[in-house]
Enzyme design. Structure first.
Site, PDB file in Angstrom:
ATOM      1  N   GLY A  11     -14.602 -53.252 -20.941  1.00 53.48           N
ATOM      2  CA  GLY A  11     -13.703 -54.337 -20.534  1.00 53.48           C
ATOM      3  C   GLY A  11     -14.208 -55.021 -19.276  1.00 53.48           C
ATOM      4  N   GLY A  76     -19.162 -52.328 -28.736  1.00 53.71           N
ATOM      5  CA  GLY A  76     -20.593 -52.517 -28.976  1.00 53.71           C
ATOM      6  C   GLY A  76     -21.422 -51.272 -28.744  1.00 53.71           C
ATOM      7  N   GLY A 117     -17.224 -45.204 -20.801  1.00 58.01           N
ATOM      8  CA  GLY A 117     -17.795 -45.316 -22.157  1.00 58.01           C
ATOM      9  C   GLY A 117     -19.182 -45.931 -22.139  1.00 58.01           C
ATOM     10  N   ILE A 139     -11.361 -50.946 -13.344  1.00 57.85           N
ATOM     11  CA  ILE A 139     -10.149 -51.032 -12.521  1.00 57.85           C
ATOM     12  C   ILE A 139      -9.480 -49.662 -12.437  1.00 57.85           C
ATOM     13  CG2 ILE A 139      -9.741 -53.471 -13.021  1.00 57.85           C
ATOM     14  CD1 ILE A 139      -7.383 -52.492 -14.869  1.00 57.85           C
ATOM     15  N   ASP A 140      -9.757 -48.779 -13.417  1.00 56.01           N
ATOM     16  CA  ASP A 140      -9.053 -47.489 -13.485  1.00 56.01           C
ATOM     17  C   ASP A 140      -9.510 -46.506 -12.401  1.00 56.01           C
ATOM     18  OD1 ASP A 140      -7.999 -48.569 -15.812  1.00 56.01           O
ATOM     19  OD2 ASP A 140      -9.468 -47.566 -17.103  1.00 56.01           O
ATOM     20  N   ARG A 175      19.182 -54.063  -9.802  1.00 57.74           N
ATOM     21  CA  ARG A 175      18.586 -53.566 -11.053  1.00 57.74           C
ATOM     22  C   ARG A 175      17.525 -52.503 -10.780  1.00 57.74           C
ATOM     23  NH1 ARG A 175      17.491 -59.355 -13.937  1.00 57.74           N
ATOM     24  NH2 ARG A 175      19.592 -59.655 -14.731  1.00 57.74           N
ATOM     25  N   ARG A 184      -5.395 -46.110 -17.912  1.00 56.87           N
ATOM     26  CA  ARG A 184      -5.776 -45.146 -18.945  1.00 56.87           C
ATOM     27  C   ARG A 184      -5.243 -43.759 -18.597  1.00 56.87           C
ATOM     28  NH1 ARG A 184      -9.794 -46.984 -22.764  1.00 56.87           N
ATOM     29  NH2 ARG A 184     -10.690 -48.481 -21.333  1.00 56.87           N
ATOM     30  N   ARG A 278      15.069 -53.632 -16.180  1.00 58.02           N
ATOM     31  CA  ARG A 278      14.152 -54.602 -16.799  1.00 58.02           C
ATOM     32  C   ARG A 278      12.746 -54.019 -16.709  1.00 58.02           C
ATOM     33  NH1 ARG A 278      18.391 -56.421 -17.862  1.00 58.02           N
ATOM     34  NH2 ARG A 278      19.151 -58.572 -17.686  1.00 58.02           N
ATOM     35  N   LEU A 285      -3.425 -58.961 -16.443  1.00 58.58           N
ATOM     36  CA  LEU A 285      -3.419 -59.681 -15.162  1.00 58.58           C
ATOM     37  C   LEU A 285      -4.132 -58.843 -14.104  1.00 58.58           C
ATOM     38  CD1 LEU A 285       0.217 -61.092 -15.029  1.00 58.58           C
ATOM     39  CD2 LEU A 285      -1.902 -62.353 -15.438  1.00 58.58           C
TER      40      LEU A 285
HETATM   41  O1  F6P Z   1     -10.319 -49.455 -18.665  1.00 59.26           O
HETATM   42  C1  F6P Z   1      -9.719 -50.618 -18.238  1.00 59.26           C
HETATM   43  C2  F6P Z   1      -8.485 -50.914 -19.040  1.00 59.26           C
HETATM   44  O2  F6P Z   1      -7.927 -52.115 -18.548  1.00 59.26           O
HETATM   45  C3  F6P Z   1      -7.449 -49.801 -19.045  1.00 59.26           C
HETATM   46  O3  F6P Z   1      -6.725 -49.710 -17.860  1.00 59.26           O
HETATM   47  C4  F6P Z   1      -6.646 -50.176 -20.259  1.00 59.26           C
HETATM   48  O4  F6P Z   1      -6.019 -49.048 -20.836  1.00 59.26           O
HETATM   49  C5  F6P Z   1      -7.681 -50.730 -21.198  1.00 59.26           C
HETATM   50  O5  F6P Z   1      -8.791 -51.100 -20.405  1.00 59.26           O
HETATM   51  C6  F6P Z   1      -7.238 -51.921 -21.988  1.00 59.26           C
HETATM   52  O6  F6P Z   1      -8.234 -52.229 -22.896  1.00 59.26           O
HETATM   53  P1  F6P Z   1      -8.262 -53.568 -23.730  1.00 59.26           P
HETATM   54  O7  F6P Z   1      -8.715 -54.665 -22.829  1.00 59.26           O
HETATM   55  O8  F6P Z   1      -9.228 -53.269 -24.797  1.00 59.26           O
HETATM   56  O9  F6P Z   1      -6.879 -53.826 -24.231  1.00 59.26           O
END
Ligand code: F6P
Length: 368
Positions: A11, A76, A117, A139-140, A175, A184, A278, A285
């Protein structure tokens, strides 16, 4: 070192363009080396038009841009590629074709920028003899061997701003605002943004939660005069003895996609805690837009160091941040243990000390 390649896999994450720019500038300015960009991750080696030269002109102005000028692909994997043969979809190992293409292109090194990955694929290619150098992106923040991946800081900033904004409606309408964040199987984004944004409850995968604890915290706040609460839920969080919630199941190519735990928590809050709730899912984003200064700085240092590592012939390595310094660690070591939130670490302790509930038994608020 005469020619190197660079690709961005998995990603997108803020800072990818900063890495590409640093690689191109360092290779050309310092090593008089040509750089080739591989489009759409490893797929670029298989597609006809997938490789093109990157020059100083190509990377001009890309530093503040989100995304990646090279494109990315999270399906890929050359070791398991979905192809159509005689009208049937089959999974094929095309890694030899990728290796052949890299040799045909006379690349002296391949810089692979990716998360867990993509870096695993890089390691497998290195095991097959390819001169590979890795740069950790996500980002994770779940890649081992480094204190921080680039992209994480931007995501935390975006999530913190979202919490700030949710506070407005939470207070005005009394609320319970639930915010589901990415991450993840790790809760780094939720924990860091939750503390930075002043959340009342933070649920992360590393600490299975009890629904009763969520209710107890909300009720306690209501009784003490705070008629609203902010609940930050990491997408991988799950109740004790329960399962994670998925938006999409895995298949031969895609990994399973987490999502939906925010709604589960929101429904529970409405039905059992008797409080109006909510749910907001921040989603992609968190990955979009311009990288923070920290991510640009980190990504640039990773990119420049990756070129120096390639020039030194240090293949099978991954750039990493250790005590403020960029170091080269081995890909094998970095990928051996995925990084997770240390549930006994200072970040968790700090959250607890502030009276934030982490949804478990231990999270009873400290006496005021
Ligand atoms: O690994 C980054 C991430 O944004 C995760 O936080 C999230 O679970 C996943 O990728 C979302 O993947 P995709 O963009 O394939 O929906």
């Amino acid at each position: 070192m005469k020619q190197i390649g660079i690709l961005t896999g998995g990603g997108d994450a803020p800072g990818l363009n900063a890495v590409i720019r640093a690689v191109v500038k360092t290779a050309i300015n310092r090593f008089d080396c040509r750089v080739f960009g591989i489009r759409s991750g490893f797929d670029g080696f298989i597609r006809e038009d997938g490789v093109s030269e990157l020059t100083l002109r190509t990377v001009r102005g890309i530093l503040p841009l989100g995304g990646t000028i090279l494109g990315a692909a999270n399906r890929g994997n050359p070791f398991a590629r979905k192809v159509i043969r005689d009208g049937k979809t089959v999974i094929e190992d095309m890694s030899d074709e990728v290796i052949r293409r890299i040799h045909d292109l006379h690349l002296d090194a391949l810089i692979v920028v990716g998360g867990d990955g993509t870096l695993r694929i890089a390691k497998e290619l290195h095991d097959k003899g390819l001169p590979v150098v890795g740069v950790p992106k996500t980002i994770d923040n779940d890649v081992g061997g480094t204190e921080v991946t680039f992209g994480f800081d931007t995501a935390v900033n975006i999530a913190t701003e979202a919490i700030d904004r949710l506070h407005t409606t939470a207070e005005a309408h009394h609320r319970i605002m639930v915010l589901e964040l990415m991450g993840r199987n790790t809760g780094f984004i939720a924990l860091h943004a939750g503390v930075a944004g002043g959340a009342d409850i933070i649920l992360i995968p590393e600490i299975p939660f009890l629904f009763e604890s969520i209710c107890a915290k909300i009720t306690m706040r209501m009784e003490s005069g705070s008629k609203f609460s902010i609940v930050v839920v990491s997408e991988g969080a799950h109740p004790e003895g329960g399962q994670q919630v998925f938006a999409r199941a895995a298949d031969e190519v895609f990994v399973a996609r987490l999502g939906g735990i925010g709604q589960v928590v929101g429904k529970f809050v409405e039905s059992v805690c008797q409080a109006e709730s909510r749910v907001t899912v921040l989603g992609h984003l968190q990955r979009g837009g311009s990288p923070t200064a920290f991510d640009r700085w980190l990504a640039t240092r990773y990119g420049a160091e990756a070129v120096r590592a390639a020039a030194a012939g240090e293949f099978g390595t991954m750039m990493a941040l250790e005590r403020g310094h960029i170091i080269r660690t081995s890909l094998a070591k970095a990928l051996a243990i995925p990084k997770r939130v240390n549930v006994k670490g200072d970040a968790v302790q700090t959250a607890r000390a502030l009276g934030i509930s982490l949804g478990d038994d231990e999270s009873d608020p400290p006496p005021h």
